[in-house]
Design a protein around this motif. Structure first.
Motif, PDB file in Angstrom:
ATOM      1  N   LEU A  92       0.833  -1.206   0.000  1.00  0.00           N
ATOM      2  CA  LEU A  92       0.000   0.000   0.000  1.00  0.00           C
ATOM      3  C   LEU A  92       0.866   1.254   0.000  1.00  0.00           C
ATOM      4  CD1 LEU A  92      -2.821  -1.039   2.510  1.00  0.00           C
ATOM      5  CD2 LEU A  92      -3.062  -0.712   0.042  1.00  0.00           C
ATOM      6  N   GLU A  93       1.960   1.207   0.744  1.00  0.00           N
ATOM      7  CA  GLU A  93       2.854   2.362   0.784  1.00  0.00           C
ATOM      8  C   GLU A  93       3.524   2.581  -0.567  1.00  0.00           C
ATOM      9  OE1 GLU A  93       7.051   3.871   2.838  1.00  0.00           O
ATOM     10  OE2 GLU A  93       6.120   1.977   3.471  1.00  0.00           O
ATOM     11  N   GLY A  94       4.141   1.522  -1.116  1.00  0.00           N
ATOM     12  CA  GLY A  94       4.898   1.672  -2.349  1.00  0.00           C
ATOM     13  C   GLY A  94       4.036   2.052  -3.536  1.00  0.00           C
ATOM     14  N   ILE A  95       2.900   1.397  -3.691  1.00  0.00           N
ATOM     15  CA  ILE A  95       2.011   1.720  -4.807  1.00  0.00           C
ATOM     16  C   ILE A  95       1.504   3.147  -4.677  1.00  0.00           C
ATOM     17  CG2 ILE A  95      -0.176   1.115  -5.924  1.00  0.00           C
ATOM     18  CD1 ILE A  95       0.364  -1.792  -4.900  1.00  0.00           C
ATOM     19  N   GLY A  96       1.265   3.562  -3.434  1.00  0.00           N
ATOM     20  CA  GLY A  96       0.770   4.920  -3.204  1.00  0.00           C
ATOM     21  C   GLY A  96       1.746   6.012  -3.611  1.00  0.00           C
ATOM     22  N   TRP A  97       3.025   5.662  -3.824  1.00  0.00           N
ATOM     23  CA  TRP A  97       3.992   6.682  -4.266  1.00  0.00           C
ATOM     24  C   TRP A  97       3.569   7.335  -5.573  1.00  0.00           C
ATOM     25  CZ3 TRP A  97       8.833   3.042  -3.573  1.00  0.00           C
ATOM     26  CH2 TRP A  97       9.084   2.880  -2.211  1.00  0.00           C
ATOM     27  N   TRP A  98       2.870   6.597  -6.408  1.00  0.00           N
ATOM     28  CA  TRP A  98       2.467   7.179  -7.696  1.00  0.00           C
ATOM     29  C   TRP A  98       1.570   8.406  -7.512  1.00  0.00           C
ATOM     30  CZ3 TRP A  98       4.898   6.551 -11.987  1.00  0.00           C
ATOM     31  CH2 TRP A  98       5.590   5.370 -12.242  1.00  0.00           C
ATOM     32  N   GLY A  99       0.862   8.470  -6.389  1.00  0.00           N
ATOM     33  CA  GLY A  99       0.047   9.652  -6.138  1.00  0.00           C
ATOM     34  C   GLY A  99       0.879  10.916  -6.112  1.00  0.00           C
ATOM     35  N   ALA A 148      13.404  -6.758   2.992  1.00  0.00           N
ATOM     36  CA  ALA A 148      12.547  -7.403   1.991  1.00  0.00           C
ATOM     37  C   ALA A 148      11.244  -6.639   1.806  1.00  0.00           C
ATOM     38  CB  ALA A 148      12.266  -8.847   2.395  1.00  0.00           C
ATOM     39  N   LEU A 149      10.700  -6.103   2.887  1.00  0.00           N
ATOM     40  CA  LEU A 149       9.481  -5.294   2.778  1.00  0.00           C
ATOM     41  C   LEU A 149       9.752  -3.992   2.030  1.00  0.00           C
ATOM     42  CD1 LEU A 149       8.020  -5.851   6.353  1.00  0.00           C
ATOM     43  CD2 LEU A 149       7.126  -6.790   4.200  1.00  0.00           C
ATOM     44  N   ASP A 150      10.929  -3.400   2.255  1.00  0.00           N
ATOM     45  CA  ASP A 150      11.297  -2.204   1.489  1.00  0.00           C
ATOM     46  C   ASP A 150      11.350  -2.534  -0.003  1.00  0.00           C
ATOM     47  OD1 ASP A 150      11.517  -0.800   3.850  1.00  0.00           O
ATOM     48  OD2 ASP A 150      13.704  -0.976   3.964  1.00  0.00           O
ATOM     49  N   ARG A 151      11.868  -3.704  -0.321  1.00  0.00           N
ATOM     50  CA  ARG A 151      11.923  -4.121  -1.727  1.00  0.00           C
ATOM     51  C   ARG A 151      10.520  -4.360  -2.277  1.00  0.00           C
ATOM     52  NH1 ARG A 151      11.733  -3.789  -6.074  1.00  0.00           N
ATOM     53  NH2 ARG A 151      12.433  -5.210  -7.714  1.00  0.00           N
ATOM     54  N   LEU A 152       9.628  -4.908  -1.483  1.00  0.00           N
ATOM     55  CA  LEU A 152       8.260  -5.133  -1.946  1.00  0.00           C
ATOM     56  C   LEU A 152       7.546  -3.823  -2.235  1.00  0.00           C
ATOM     57  CD1 LEU A 152       6.967  -8.120   0.208  1.00  0.00           C
ATOM     58  CD2 LEU A 152       7.068  -7.994  -2.285  1.00  0.00           C
ATOM     59  N   ALA A 153       7.816  -2.793  -1.457  1.00  0.00           N
ATOM     60  CA  ALA A 153       7.230  -1.484  -1.751  1.00  0.00           C
ATOM     61  C   ALA A 153       7.669  -1.023  -3.136  1.00  0.00           C
ATOM     62  CB  ALA A 153       7.632  -0.473  -0.683  1.00  0.00           C
ATOM     63  N   GLN A 154       8.963  -1.190  -3.437  1.00  0.00           N
ATOM     64  CA  GLN A 154       9.478  -0.860  -4.767  1.00  0.00           C
ATOM     65  C   GLN A 154       8.804  -1.705  -5.836  1.00  0.00           C
ATOM     66  OE1 GLN A 154      12.530   0.648  -6.310  1.00  0.00           O
ATOM     67  NE2 GLN A 154      12.536   2.170  -4.685  1.00  0.00           N
ATOM     68  N   LEU A 155       8.674  -2.988  -5.572  1.00  0.00           N
ATOM     69  CA  LEU A 155       8.086  -3.896  -6.560  1.00  0.00           C
ATOM     70  C   LEU A 155       6.642  -3.528  -6.866  1.00  0.00           C
ATOM     71  CD1 LEU A 155       8.178  -6.445  -8.298  1.00  0.00           C
ATOM     72  CD2 LEU A 155       7.620  -7.771  -6.248  1.00  0.00           C
ATOM     73  N   GLY A 156       5.877  -3.217  -5.824  1.00  0.00           N
ATOM     74  CA  GLY A 156       4.493  -2.816  -6.053  1.00  0.00           C
ATOM     75  C   GLY A 156       4.407  -1.584  -6.931  1.00  0.00           C
ATOM     76  N   ALA A 157       5.249  -0.583  -6.656  1.00  0.00           N
ATOM     77  CA  ALA A 157       5.273   0.627  -7.481  1.00  0.00           C
ATOM     78  C   ALA A 157       5.691   0.295  -8.911  1.00  0.00           C
ATOM     79  CB  ALA A 157       6.212   1.662  -6.871  1.00  0.00           C
ATOM     80  N   HIS A 158       6.682  -0.567  -9.059  1.00  0.00           N
ATOM     81  CA  HIS A 158       7.198  -0.933 -10.384  1.00  0.00           C
ATOM     82  C   HIS A 158       6.102  -1.564 -11.241  1.00  0.00           C
ATOM     83  CE1 HIS A 158      10.482  -2.577 -13.074  1.00  0.00           C
ATOM     84  NE2 HIS A 158       9.487  -3.410 -13.356  1.00  0.00           N
ATOM     85  N   GLU A 159       5.425  -2.582 -10.707  1.00  0.00           N
ATOM     86  CA  GLU A 159       4.441  -3.299 -11.521  1.00  0.00           C
ATOM     87  C   GLU A 159       3.212  -2.447 -11.816  1.00  0.00           C
ATOM     88  OE1 GLU A 159       5.302  -5.786 -13.015  1.00  0.00           O
ATOM     89  OE2 GLU A 159       7.072  -6.315 -11.856  1.00  0.00           O
ATOM     90  N   VAL A 160       2.780  -1.647 -10.861  1.00  0.00           N
ATOM     91  CA  VAL A 160       1.661  -0.740 -11.146  1.00  0.00           C
ATOM     92  C   VAL A 160       2.088   0.280 -12.195  1.00  0.00           C
ATOM     93  CG1 VAL A 160       0.231   1.100 -10.164  1.00  0.00           C
ATOM     94  CG2 VAL A 160       0.459  -1.076  -8.966  1.00  0.00           C
ATOM     95  N   GLY A 161       3.369   0.670 -12.180  1.00  0.00           N
ATOM     96  CA  GLY A 161       3.868   1.565 -13.222  1.00  0.00           C
ATOM     97  C   GLY A 161       3.647   1.004 -14.618  1.00  0.00           C
ATOM     98  N   ASP A 191      20.895   1.263   3.492  1.00  0.00           N
ATOM     99  CA  ASP A 191      20.478   2.049   2.320  1.00  0.00           C
ATOM    100  C   ASP A 191      20.176   1.114   1.151  1.00  0.00           C
ATOM    101  OD1 ASP A 191      19.948   4.370   0.803  1.00  0.00           O
ATOM    102  OD2 ASP A 191      21.999   4.425   0.032  1.00  0.00           O
ATOM    103  N   ALA A 192      19.606  -0.047   1.463  1.00  0.00           N
ATOM    104  CA  ALA A 192      19.429  -1.077   0.431  1.00  0.00           C
ATOM    105  C   ALA A 192      18.528  -0.620  -0.701  1.00  0.00           C
ATOM    106  CB  ALA A 192      18.872  -2.357   1.064  1.00  0.00           C
ATOM    107  N   TYR A 193      17.419   0.036  -0.385  1.00  0.00           N
ATOM    108  CA  TYR A 193      16.460   0.435  -1.411  1.00  0.00           C
ATOM    109  C   TYR A 193      16.012   1.874  -1.195  1.00  0.00           C
ATOM    110  CZ  TYR A 193      16.310  -4.506  -2.476  1.00  0.00           C
ATOM    111  OH  TYR A 193      16.667  -5.788  -2.820  1.00  0.00           O
ATOM    112  N   ALA A 194      15.753   2.537  -2.307  1.00  0.00           N
ATOM    113  CA  ALA A 194      15.270   3.916  -2.239  1.00  0.00           C
ATOM    114  C   ALA A 194      13.817   3.933  -1.778  1.00  0.00           C
ATOM    115  CB  ALA A 194      15.388   4.573  -3.608  1.00  0.00           C
ATOM    116  N   GLU A 195      13.415   5.060  -1.246  1.00  0.00           N
ATOM    117  CA  GLU A 195      12.034   5.237  -0.815  1.00  0.00           C
ATOM    118  C   GLU A 195      11.399   6.341  -1.639  1.00  0.00           C
ATOM    119  OE1 GLU A 195       9.503   6.565   3.180  1.00  0.00           O
ATOM    120  OE2 GLU A 195      11.570   5.874   3.356  1.00  0.00           O
ATOM    121  N   GLY A 196      10.249   6.049  -2.221  1.00  0.00           N
ATOM    122  CA  GLY A 196       9.528   7.055  -2.974  1.00  0.00           C
ATOM    123  C   GLY A 196       9.724   6.945  -4.470  1.00  0.00           C
ATOM    124  N   ILE A 197       8.962   7.733  -5.171  1.00  0.00           N
ATOM    125  CA  ILE A 197       8.982   7.735  -6.626  1.00  0.00           C
ATOM    126  C   ILE A 197      10.237   8.453  -7.103  1.00  0.00           C
ATOM    127  CG2 ILE A 197       7.863   9.906  -7.293  1.00  0.00           C
ATOM    128  CD1 ILE A 197       6.638   6.389  -8.269  1.00  0.00           C
TER     129      ILE A 197
END
Length: 826
Positions: free
Chosen positions: A324-331, A426-439, A477-483
């Motif tokens: 929910l967090e990662g996909i919501g970045w597109w907003g 891993a959860l940080d990566r899933l946030a990225q993945l959710g944003a990626h696929e919705v992209g 600093d494994a994964y970036a946060e946000g769009i």
């Protein structure tokens, strides 16, 4: 008492022998209602007893067409096999379907709107339509013609056709090693079995703009493969539930946006014969949602209909919150483009069907082995308007990430919530993945150059950025946060009402490359790596090799949780040992590489430029360093631990992700070294890369050439053959050279250079003054290299080829099929 029984039995027999009283046909039919107060797409009745699904079609027009809709299929149940991509939620191609009356029958036809005359007179439009083929996929009798001319048909038999292409997926050949050794892992001869397939009348759901129906389809084969046998109870009979969507054509008013090659995305092609002379007949329209401001003149405005994505209710916590967090970045990206509250993500409402076309979905699915995620679109083939987005995320992928992180930092901080907690990362990566696929479903393609521009896009494949703190791996600093900045720029271009040229030029300032020039290891684009990081691919490879060395030095029992089988260390060791595999490919792309853009005339960057010779040689140095024996020597202290025996039932996922042993559980360090050397040799010696070296050395005497590369390569691997490890690395490299020289894609110049270098090496080995094992190895290999027949055998079989465990997906292995608008990823 006995007489009473006889009388009753006689009465029963008499009753059974009499003809049944006729029942009203209408009494067996159930009217399917749309939501209260709304009219459904078409009237629908079902007959559960006979399995009929009756549609009442409008009165046909003069051309015989009674109804024209968009048609899409999706899997409601999955096979659970990552390689075959038959997952719950996978969609098929979107078709424009016409129900056409021909005599006393109705034909279901897939029309061909790609060929058109959009600005022509009706006669010209009809002429173009008549010039190109369509597909009649089904034909049925008309059950009833009503007084007002409407037609009633039973659609149930159509729904059991294989319009999703399941048989083709089950019978597809796989080439797991990429060396031409194709095998059908699902099996052979799968075909649809009509007797075990039917449409489900109880599944019918009717809405104002869509009709949704399920059908059970069974595919049978006498030769099921290992992938099916691993999953299905009766492997010769594979049963899946296919969901069918019939969708009203979108209302007029959508304004297509011309595809811009500098920015990518997904496109719908038109072949328009009404184009003026001098204008292109073939053009692409960028796929996008219809997003309209309430106040078109305002720089910022709310929208008439926001884009809403819904998360599968089966998604567990804490994964649910991460997605929910990662996909919501597109907003944030849409807000920056002037669309207020235009995008959001919510949980799917209770009782809603995730395959209902009204819901853009993110599905959470389970598979037998780790595999891809992908984003899909249902788009209007006339305009590119996206009607529905559908994402599929595999659950085992996050668990694989945790395996990698435990190998790097240990299991001591599992579920601690700290920066080195493998679960948190891993959860940080899933946030990225959710944003990626919705992209993907929003209309955006991959940008595999984003990682070289300070993480400019979630549409890249991000590796974990691994630091070193006090000499040990660090994941803070494994994964970036946000769009990313590129994502904001492309949303503005694709969706904003501003001048398309202006917004395109702003976005084009970023470095961008998509799959065709990035996915393969031998592509020419210098910045197009997958799972790579850093502004300088070569410097990052050198840094990552230091991280790898530090991680190997600390690897051991700390990577396991208390009570966990020690045999699991073998699985955790592989991604650590091959930690550099993707950065290696990224650095090698500098060798024979070029810097270019998807240029347009007048854009200012029309010419491609080769990578500077100094940078190519630096890349060669870094790549050759990965072949040094000290880099490929497994720490001796690990040998006893990696040889721990496993016990229990067979785990196919485990078996595919470990190196082959020396018999039983005994770990073979030479197999590990061979696998890593094989990756380097095959990457460096890719025929297309060598062909580019030939081309660039023709025009620039200072450029790196094939001869120099082969000299440096053979000098590196022959310099340290005093032990078995060095000899194995040299053998693998020389055997790969022999194989590459015989590959059809090797140009004559490349083949000649390889052949001569192998002969030179053979002669040098024959002259080598050595003793013992080194002498035996040198003379044996010399004979194979100098004898044409033995060298041919060496090349043809590439003997003792080791099986390199799969690396994709750390999140993703991707291919894209533009015809199905499917982007398979992480």
């Amino acid at each position: 008492m006995k007489m009473t029984r006889r009388i009753r039995l006689g009465a029963l027999l008499l009753a059974l022998s009499l003809p049944l009283a006729p029942l009203s046909a209408q009494a067996a039919l159930q009217e399917i209602a749309a939501p209260a107060g709304e009219t459904g797409l078409v009237p629908v009745r079902t007959d559960a007893a006979k399995g009929r699904i009756l549609l009442t079609l409008p009165r046909p027009a003069h051309d015989g067409v009674a109804l024209r809709v968009l048609y899409s299929t999706a899997l409601k149940t999955g096979l659970g096999s990552a390689p075959l991509v038959l997952d719950r939620g996978r969609t098929g191609n979107t078709q424009m379907v016409a129900f056409r009356r021909i005599g006393g029958k109705i034909a279901v036809q897939f029309e061909n709107p790609r060929f058109r005359a959009s600005a022509g007179e009706p006669a010209q439009q009809q002429a173009v339509a008549s010039d190109f083929g369509i597909s009649t996929v089904w034909m049925t009798d008309i059950d009833e013609t009503l007084d007002d001319g409407r037609l009633v048909i039973d659609i149930a038999p159509f729904l059991t056709l294989d319009t999703l292409g399941i048989a083709a997926s089950l019978n597809q050949d796989q080439d797991p090693f990429g060396i031409g050794a194709a095998s059908s892992i699902a099996g052979k001869g799968f075909k649809l079995e009509d007797k075990l397939s039917l449409a489900d009348p109880a599944s019918v759901r009717l809405f104002p703009d869509n009709l949704e129906v399920d059908a059970i389809q069974t595919y049978v084969s006498e030769k099921p493969g290992a992938e099916v046998e691993n999953i299905v109870p009766e492997p010769g009979k594979v049963t899946l539930t296919v969901h069918h969507s019939f969708v009203r054509l979108p209302e007029p008013g959508f304004v297509p946006r011309s595809f811009d090659p500098r920015l990518g995305g997904f496109a719908t092609q038109a072949v328009d014969f009404s184009a003026p002379l001098g204008a292109p007949v073939v053009y692409d329209m960028a796929n996008r949602f219809r997003l309209e401001k309430l106040d078109p003149a305002a720089p910022r405005s709310r929208v008439k209909k926001p884009i809403i994505f819904y998360l599968d209710r089966n998604t567990p916590e804490p994964i649910r919150s991460a997605l929910l967090e990662g996909i919501g970045w597109w907003g944030d990206a849409f807000d920056a483009a002037g669309f207020v509250n235009a995008f959001r993500v919510e949980m799917l409402p209770e009782g809603a069907d995730p395959l209902d076309v009204r819901y853009n979905m993110v599905n959470w699915v389970d598979r037998a082995t780790r595999g891809w995620a992908y984003g899909q679109q249902i788009a209007d083939p006339r305009t590119g308007e996206i009607v529905k987005g559908m994402v599929v995320l595999g659950s085992l992928r996050a668990r694989q990430d945790i395996q990698i992180f435990q190998a790097l930092v240990g299991a001591g901080e599992l579920n601690s919530g700290g920066p080195n907690d493998p679960v948190k990362v891993a959860l940080d990566r899933l946030a990225q993945l959710g944003a990626h696929e919705v992209g993907h479903t929003l209309g955006f393609a991959h940008n595999f150059a984003a990682s070289t521009q300070d993480r400019a896009s979630v549409m890249d494949y991000p590796p974990p950025r691994i630091g070193l703190v006090d000499g040990k791996p660090d994941l803070s600093d494994a994964y970036a946060e946000g769009i990313g900045a590129w994502d904001v720029a492309t949303v503005r271009w694709l969706y904003a009402d501003a001048d398309a040229r202006e917004t395109a030029e702003a976005a084009a300032q970023f470095r961008y490359v998509q799959d065709d020039n990035a996915r393969a290891a031998d592509t020419a684009y210098a910045w197009g790596g997958l799972w790579d990081d850093g502004a300088d691919p070569v410097a990052e490879l050198n840094r990552l090799m230091e991280v790898r060395a530090a991680a190997l030095a600390s690897f051991g029992l700390d990577a396991l949780s208390p009570g966990e089988p020690v045999s699991n260390l073998r699985r955790r060791f592989v991604p650590l040992w091959l930690l550099h595999r993707y950065q290696l490919v990224a650095a090698a792309k500098q060798i024979g590489g070029a810097d270019f853009v998807y240029a347009v005339n007048g854009g200012g960057r029309e010419a491609a430029e080769p990578v500077a010779p100094a940078k190519q040689r630096a890349a060669l140095d870094a790549t050759l360093a990965t072949l040094r024996p000290e880099v490929l020597r497994v720490p001796p202290a690990l040998m006893p631990l990696l040889s721990a025996a496993a016990n229990g039932s067979t785990d196919r996922q485990y078996e595919t992700e470990v190196f082959a042993t020396a018999g039983g559980p005994v770990f073979d360090p030479l197999v590990a070294a061979d696998a890593a050397a094989q990756l380097t040799a095959q990457t460096l010696l890719a025929p297309r890369r060598l062909a580019r070296l030939v081309v660039q050395s023709q025009s620039d005497r200072e450029a790196l050439g094939v001869g120099e590369l082969l000299d440096r390569l053979t000098e590196t691997v022959l310099a340290s053959t005093s032990d078995d490890l060095g000899r194995r690395i040299a053998y693998r490299t020389l055997a790969t050279m022999a194989q590459i020289a015989r590959r059809p894609e090797a140009t004559p110049e490349v083949a000649a250079a390889l052949d001569q270098k192998l002969r030179d090496v053979g002669e040098a080995l024959a002259r080598r003054k050595a003793s013992g094992a080194d002498r035996a190895w040198a003379l044996s290999l010399s004979r194979r290299l100098l004898d044409p027949d033995q060298r041919e055998q060496l090349a043809a079989s590439l003997p003792r080829l080791v099986s390199v465990p799969p690396g994709d997906p750390i999140g993703e292995d991707d291919w894209m099929d533009p015809s199905s608008l499917l982007a398979i990823d992480e």
